[in-house]
Design a protein around this motif. Structure first.
Motif, PDB file in Angstrom:
ATOM      1  N   GLU A 145       1.145   3.952  -3.394  1.00 11.03           N
ATOM      2  CA  GLU A 145       1.031   5.587  -2.886  1.00 11.03           C
ATOM      3  C   GLU A 145       2.072   6.404  -3.275  1.00 11.03           C
ATOM      4  OE1 GLU A 145      -0.467   5.988   1.157  1.00 11.03           O
ATOM      5  OE2 GLU A 145      -2.365   5.677   0.596  1.00 11.03           O
ATOM      6  N   GLN A 146       3.247   6.013  -2.974  1.00  7.89           N
ATOM      7  CA  GLN A 146       4.569   6.474  -3.417  1.00  7.89           C
ATOM      8  C   GLN A 146       4.534   6.744  -4.864  1.00  7.89           C
ATOM      9  OE1 GLN A 146       7.518   4.445  -1.598  1.00  7.89           O
ATOM     10  NE2 GLN A 146       7.452   5.194   0.352  1.00  7.89           N
ATOM     11  N   ASP A 153       2.230   6.690  -6.990  1.00  6.96           N
ATOM     12  CA  ASP A 153       0.911   7.346  -7.455  1.00  6.96           C
ATOM     13  C   ASP A 153       0.286   6.305  -8.583  1.00  6.96           C
ATOM     14  OD1 ASP A 153      -0.991   9.122  -7.918  1.00  6.96           O
ATOM     15  OD2 ASP A 153      -0.234  10.245  -9.446  1.00  6.96           O
ATOM     16  N   CYS A 154       0.173   5.012  -7.932  1.00 10.16           N
ATOM     17  CA  CYS A 154      -0.454   3.985  -8.832  1.00 10.16           C
ATOM     18  C   CYS A 154      -2.126   4.178  -8.806  1.00 10.16           C
ATOM     19  CB  CYS A 154      -0.128   2.676  -8.146  1.00 10.16           C
ATOM     20  SG  CYS A 154       1.794   2.086  -8.627  1.00 10.16           S
ATOM     21  N   THR A 155      -2.517   3.650 -10.010  1.00 14.61           N
ATOM     22  CA  THR A 155      -4.054   3.974 -10.196  1.00 14.61           C
ATOM     23  C   THR A 155      -4.614   2.384  -9.620  1.00 14.61           C
ATOM     24  OG1 THR A 155      -3.772   2.907 -12.327  1.00 14.61           O
ATOM     25  CG2 THR A 155      -3.783   5.419 -11.905  1.00 14.61           C
ATOM     26  N   GLN A 165      -7.169  -1.335   3.074  1.00 18.17           N
ATOM     27  CA  GLN A 165      -6.950  -0.614   1.556  1.00 18.17           C
ATOM     28  C   GLN A 165      -7.127   1.095   1.973  1.00 18.17           C
ATOM     29  OE1 GLN A 165      -9.831  -1.648  -1.567  1.00 18.17           O
ATOM     30  NE2 GLN A 165      -9.132  -0.243  -3.026  1.00 18.17           N
ATOM     31  N   ARG A 166      -6.564   1.412   1.266  1.00 14.00           N
ATOM     32  CA  ARG A 166      -6.521   3.107   1.433  1.00 14.00           C
ATOM     33  C   ARG A 166      -7.410   3.562  -0.140  1.00 14.00           C
ATOM     34  NH1 ARG A 166      -0.433   3.243   2.994  1.00 14.00           N
ATOM     35  NH2 ARG A 166      -0.418   2.011   4.784  1.00 14.00           N
ATOM     36  N   SER A 167      -6.708   4.735  -0.859  1.00 14.33           N
ATOM     37  CA  SER A 167      -7.480   5.148  -1.894  1.00 14.33           C
ATOM     38  C   SER A 167      -7.319   4.249  -3.272  1.00 14.33           C
ATOM     39  CB  SER A 167      -7.097   6.404  -2.014  1.00 14.33           C
ATOM     40  OG  SER A 167      -5.651   6.682  -2.286  1.00 14.33           O
ATOM     41  N   ILE A 168      -6.578   3.312  -3.462  1.00 15.72           N
ATOM     42  CA  ILE A 168      -6.190   2.706  -4.555  1.00 15.72           C
ATOM     43  C   ILE A 168      -6.743   1.411  -4.672  1.00 15.72           C
ATOM     44  CG2 ILE A 168      -4.052   1.984  -5.876  1.00 15.72           C
ATOM     45  CD1 ILE A 168      -2.589   3.718  -4.239  1.00 15.72           C
ATOM     46  N   LEU A 190       1.107  -1.181  -0.026  1.00 12.44           N
ATOM     47  CA  LEU A 190      -0.066  -0.095   0.095  1.00 12.44           C
ATOM     48  C   LEU A 190       0.806   1.140  -0.177  1.00 12.44           C
ATOM     49  CD1 LEU A 190      -2.770  -1.092   2.502  1.00 12.44           C
ATOM     50  CD2 LEU A 190      -3.048  -1.098   0.057  1.00 12.44           C
ATOM     51  N   ASP A 191       1.908   1.326   0.736  1.00 10.58           N
ATOM     52  CA  ASP A 191       2.929   2.346   0.836  1.00 10.58           C
ATOM     53  C   ASP A 191       3.385   2.618  -0.411  1.00 10.58           C
ATOM     54  OD1 ASP A 191       2.405   2.832   3.634  1.00 10.58           O
ATOM     55  OD2 ASP A 191       4.047   2.140   4.449  1.00 10.58           O
TER      56      ASP A 191
END
Length: 160
Positions: free
Chosen positions: A113-114, A116-118, A143-146, A109-110
């Motif tokens: 995010e780093q 900027d994966c879709t 899960q976060r936003s991805i 997950l980190d």
């Protein structure tokens, strides 16, 4: 020379996929998903990740140093990452590889995010993985936003 703001060009959406890779054939399904997506949209980038949990077991560490273990896993990761990236590069998909030694769920997950994966793309676990609360389920719950995409054995995607 930069363009004035009135002459901005429209950026096409790039699908940047984080694809965790391991030694199993199942993880290669995610590579197939990336190549299929590239045939449809053309704007796909792949970020392949080989991730291992840090070894904390004293029975292992009494025979090998943490540095020796890190080097061992990093060397193994290079083999699997190269093997997985070959079909992507052959399909003309830009591809970068990464090795991380950290807890898998949050490491995935980190990094997503780093970078900027879709999407995060992983194989859908078989019934054994489902019973043992496999990686897909853990990623979904943390899960976060991805979005997490699970790839079935037939190559079809299940979006989460």
């Amino acid at each position: 020379m930069t363009k004035p703001s009135s002459q901005k060009t429209l950026d096409r959406a790039v699908h940047r996929l984080l694809i965790p890779i391991d030694a199993t054939e199942g993880s290669r399904r995610s590579v197939g998903y990336a190549t299929d997506l590239a045939r449809q949209t053309k704007d796909v980038e792949a970020c392949l990740l080989y991730i291992v949990e840090p070894v904390r077991d004293w029975e292992v560490l009494r025979f090998r140093t943490e540095q020796e273990l890190h080097r061992h896993f990093e060397e193994r990761s290079a083999i699997f990452l190269e093997e997985a990236s070959a079909p992507l590069r052959a399909a003309g998909i830009p591809c970068k590889t990464y090795f991380r030694e950290q807890e898998p769920v949050f490491g995935i997950l980190d990094l997503a995010e780093q970078l900027d994966c879709t999407e995060i793309v992983i194989p859908k676990p078989n019934w054994r993985g489902f019973l043992s609360r496999g990686l897909g389920r853990k990623l979904k719950s943390a899960q976060r936003s991805i979005p997490v995409v699970l790839v079935r054995p037939d190559g079809s995607a299940e979006h989460r």
